[in-house]
Design an enzyme around this catalytic site. Structure first.
Site, mmCIF file in Angstrom:
data_model
loop_
_atom_site.group_PDB
_atom_site.id
_atom_site.type_symbol
_atom_site.label_atom_id
_atom_site.label_comp_id
_atom_site.label_asym_id
_atom_site.label_seq_id
_atom_site.Cartn_x
_atom_site.Cartn_y
_atom_site.Cartn_z
ATOM 1 N N ILE A 157 0.833 -1.202 0.000
ATOM 2 C CA ILE A 157 0.000 0.000 0.000
ATOM 3 C C ILE A 157 0.863 1.246 0.000
ATOM 4 O O ILE A 157 0.594 2.203 -0.745
ATOM 5 C CB ILE A 157 -0.966 -0.004 1.193
ATOM 6 C CG1 ILE A 157 -1.935 -1.189 1.082
ATOM 7 C CG2 ILE A 157 -1.750 1.305 1.259
ATOM 8 C CD1 ILE A 157 -2.848 -1.365 2.288
ATOM 9 N N ASP A 176 10.721 2.368 6.647
ATOM 10 C CA ASP A 176 10.218 1.017 6.870
ATOM 11 C C ASP A 176 11.334 0.190 7.492
ATOM 12 O O ASP A 176 12.460 0.206 7.013
ATOM 13 C CB ASP A 176 9.753 0.383 5.557
ATOM 14 C CG ASP A 176 8.939 -0.880 5.785
ATOM 15 O OD1 ASP A 176 9.490 -1.857 6.327
ATOM 16 O OD2 ASP A 176 7.754 -0.898 5.409
ATOM 17 N N ARG A 244 -4.365 1.501 10.544
ATOM 18 C CA ARG A 244 -4.999 0.877 11.701
ATOM 19 C C ARG A 244 -5.176 1.918 12.795
ATOM 20 O O ARG A 244 -4.316 2.774 12.997
ATOM 21 C CB ARG A 244 -4.140 -0.287 12.249
ATOM 22 C CG ARG A 244 -4.253 -1.564 11.437
ATOM 23 C CD ARG A 244 -5.639 -2.188 11.601
ATOM 24 N NE ARG A 244 -5.800 -3.430 10.832
ATOM 25 C CZ ARG A 244 -6.295 -3.489 9.619
ATOM 26 N NH1 ARG A 244 -6.627 -2.368 8.980
ATOM 27 N NH2 ARG A 244 -6.461 -4.647 9.015
ATOM 28 N N GLU A 273 -12.524 2.316 17.519
ATOM 29 C CA GLU A 273 -13.422 1.822 16.482
ATOM 30 C C GLU A 273 -14.207 0.613 16.995
ATOM 31 O O GLU A 273 -13.621 -0.247 17.664
ATOM 32 C CB GLU A 273 -12.565 1.424 15.282
ATOM 33 C CG GLU A 273 -13.301 1.312 13.978
ATOM 34 C CD GLU A 273 -12.345 1.128 12.804
ATOM 35 O OE1 GLU A 273 -12.590 0.224 11.989
ATOM 36 O OE2 GLU A 273 -11.349 1.873 12.712
ATOM 37 N N HIS A 291 -13.662 3.704 7.945
ATOM 38 C CA HIS A 291 -12.872 2.503 7.637
ATOM 39 C C HIS A 291 -13.314 1.898 6.292
ATOM 40 O O HIS A 291 -13.747 0.746 6.224
ATOM 41 C CB HIS A 291 -13.002 1.462 8.757
ATOM 42 C CG HIS A 291 -11.856 0.485 8.772
ATOM 43 N ND1 HIS A 291 -11.428 -0.139 9.911
ATOM 44 C CD2 HIS A 291 -11.036 0.016 7.782
ATOM 45 C CE1 HIS A 291 -10.418 -0.947 9.632
ATOM 46 N NE2 HIS A 291 -10.155 -0.857 8.343
ATOM 47 N N ALA A 294 -10.599 -0.167 1.697
ATOM 48 C CA ALA A 294 -10.677 -1.204 0.661
ATOM 49 C C ALA A 294 -12.066 -1.322 0.060
ATOM 50 O O ALA A 294 -12.313 -2.236 -0.736
ATOM 51 C CB ALA A 294 -10.264 -2.552 1.255
#
Length: 319
Positions: A157, A176, A244, A273, A291, A294
């Site tokens: 992503i 990363d 997240r 959430e 959320h 996707a």
């Protein structure tokens, strides 16, 4: 064999599974009834997205369950290691939704730099009585082109975000722990493309140099950006989280927004959430979505068919 798609599945996924001889059940079963339903209906495969949790209690209670599938990337709602240790296959679809999530990141970025999230709240209320006032209030937008976007988490992503950012003429930097370098291929409609090599940097450098920051990391034990990290950011930075909930300290975020340290935030995920804090929901500098990273038709089609293909492959091997 029966498949319970408890959080839904695309029509293409259903058709693919039915073509392979599976019976697909799309009844929404309450969390506390999932184990009983699986056993009572001899379900061999359970598919979830982010709503249903498949924890140790369900795994222990359902010896006939063969495959647990997650439509999407993160699997923090599944006890993956425990399931695999107990002979269950656990699968997900890490590549299917990358483009959709990346596009939502830019929806939030465009909303933030042009105040669309706030304008869309105020225009229905004051558009006919305070048009000139609103025009003045939203007159200081900025362009994304030429700015630096910092991507924290440079997997599929994160790299999809980089591809779109490069297409917009942005400078891309990334951090990363596990990816040192990535070749980003930027495709154009006419078959032409360019390749750009991006070498990841320490996260502290990303904090220091980014005009905008977007997070693409799995669930964490602690915050990736908390009070201390906010102080290290550039003044007027924009922040987007479509990864997240819990990777940004929302209390510290509100303080940074109120002080002007952060220009705006775009949030698709939340610490609490599915009941986000009212202070987050009502803040005029936050662009909000529930959320849906996707949740495009194209991604759901890819997720459904990819899950079906993996299920066929796994259960064929068992025969």
């Amino acid at each position: 064999m029966k498949v319970l798609a408890n959080d839904g599945i695309s029509k293409s996924g259903i058709l693919a599974l039915e073509k392979g001889g599976f019976e697909v059940i799309t009844t929404k079963v309450a969390q506390e009834q999932v184990a009983n339903y699986i056993n009572a209906n001899n379900v061999s495969v359970v598919l979830v997205r982010s709503a249903t949790k498949i924890r140790k209690d369900i795994i222990d209670a359902c010896p006939g369950l063969k495959v647990i599938g997650r439509g999407g990337v993160g699997m923090d709602n599944i006890d993956v290691d425990y399931a695999r240790a107990n002979g269950k296959h656990v699968i997900n679809t890490p590549a299917s939704s990358s483009e959709s999530v990346a596009e939502l990141v830019f929806a939030h970025l465009f909303s933030g730099v042009r105040f669309l999230h706030d304008a869309n709240r105020n225009m229905p209320l004051e558009g006919d009585s305070n048009f000139e006032g609103l025009k003045k209030a939203y007159a200081n937008g900025v362009e994304l082109r030429g700015k630096t976007i910092g991507i924290i988490g440079f997997g599929r992503i994160g790299q999809a975000v980089a591809k779109m950012a490069l297409g917009l003429g942005m400078k891309v930097i990334a951090a990363d722990k596990f990816v040192g370098k990535a070749e980003i291929k930027v495709d154009f409609y006419n078959g032409q493309f360019i390749n750009v090599d991006i070498i990841t940097e320490p996260i502290e450098d990303v904090f220091k140099h980014s005009d905008f920051i977007t997070l693409h990391v799995p669930a964490q034990d602690g915050y990736v950006i908390g009070k201390e990290e906010f102080s290290a950011l550039k003044d007027g930075v924009g922040i987007v989280n479509c990864a997240r909930g819990g990777v940004i300290d929302e209390v510290a975020l509100i303080a940074a927004l109120d002080s002007g340290k952060v220009l705006f935030a775009g949030l698709d995920v939340f610490e609490n959430e599915p009941t986000p804090e009212v202070q987050i929901l009502m803040h005029q500098k936050i662009s909000l979505t529930p959320h849906i990273g996707a949740a495009t038709l194209e991604a759901q089609d890819r997720i459904g068919t990819e899950l079906a293909e993996q299920i066929f492959s796994l259960l064929k091997l068992e025969k």
